[in-house]
Design a protein around this motif. Structure first.
Motif, PDB file in Angstrom:
ATOM      1  N   LEU A  69       0.863  -1.177   0.000  1.00 45.60           N
ATOM      2  CA  LEU A  69       0.000   0.000   0.000  1.00 45.60           C
ATOM      3  C   LEU A  69       0.896   1.222   0.000  1.00 45.60           C
ATOM      4  O   LEU A  69       1.844   1.304   0.785  1.00 45.60           O
ATOM      5  N   ILE A  70       0.608   2.137  -0.890  1.00 50.10           N
ATOM      6  CA  ILE A  70       1.348   3.398  -0.906  1.00 50.10           C
ATOM      7  C   ILE A  70       0.560   4.375  -0.053  1.00 50.10           C
ATOM      8  O   ILE A  70      -0.606   4.660  -0.323  1.00 50.10           O
ATOM      9  N   LYS A  71       1.209   4.841   1.009  1.00 51.85           N
ATOM     10  CA  LYS A  71       0.531   5.727   1.941  1.00 51.85           C
ATOM     11  C   LYS A  71       0.937   7.173   1.684  1.00 51.85           C
ATOM     12  O   LYS A  71       2.003   7.457   1.163  1.00 51.85           O
ATOM     13  N   GLU A  72       0.050   8.042   2.062  1.00 53.09           N
ATOM     14  CA  GLU A  72       0.376   9.462   2.004  1.00 53.09           C
ATOM     15  C   GLU A  72       1.195   9.794   3.233  1.00 53.09           C
ATOM     16  O   GLU A  72       1.361   8.982   4.131  1.00 53.09           O
ATOM     17  N   LYS A  73       1.690  10.985   3.308  1.00 53.18           N
ATOM     18  CA  LYS A  73       2.495  11.376   4.477  1.00 53.18           C
ATOM     19  C   LYS A  73       1.666  11.390   5.745  1.00 53.18           C
ATOM     20  O   LYS A  73       2.189  11.300   6.835  1.00 53.18           O
TER      21      LYS A  73
END
Length: 86
Positions: A69-73
């Motif tokens: 999963l690519i997470k936001e900051k």
């Protein structure tokens, strides 16, 4: 890590999903995948990352991760990712 200590204490623990950040405070998450796969062969390992570089993600998948999963900051909102029945 605390999870390794817990697994050594109780090897009967079953975990369906393990979310593992690629960039941990004192370790590189990708380096832990093979150890977790040995201890928890039926557990799906999902990598979390901010950068989303193909090199890191490919390396994680080669090591045995089941997905990412690519997470936001900002913090990942898992309640919106998984429907949790209570």
């Amino acid at each position: 890590s605390s999870l390794f200590k817990l697994l050594k204490f109780d090897s009967n623990i079953e975990i369906d999903y393990l979310f593992l950040d690629i960039h941990l405070k004192n370790e590189y998450g990708i380096d832990l995948i093979s150890n977790f796969k040995k201890l928890l062969p039926n557990t799906e390992i999902i990598m979390l990352t901010i950068d989303g570089s193909n090199k890191s993600l490919f390396k994680a998948l080669i090591q045995g991760a089941n997905g990412y999963l690519i997470k936001e900051k900002n913090a990942v909102d898992f309640n919106n990712i998984f429907k949790i029945n209570r």
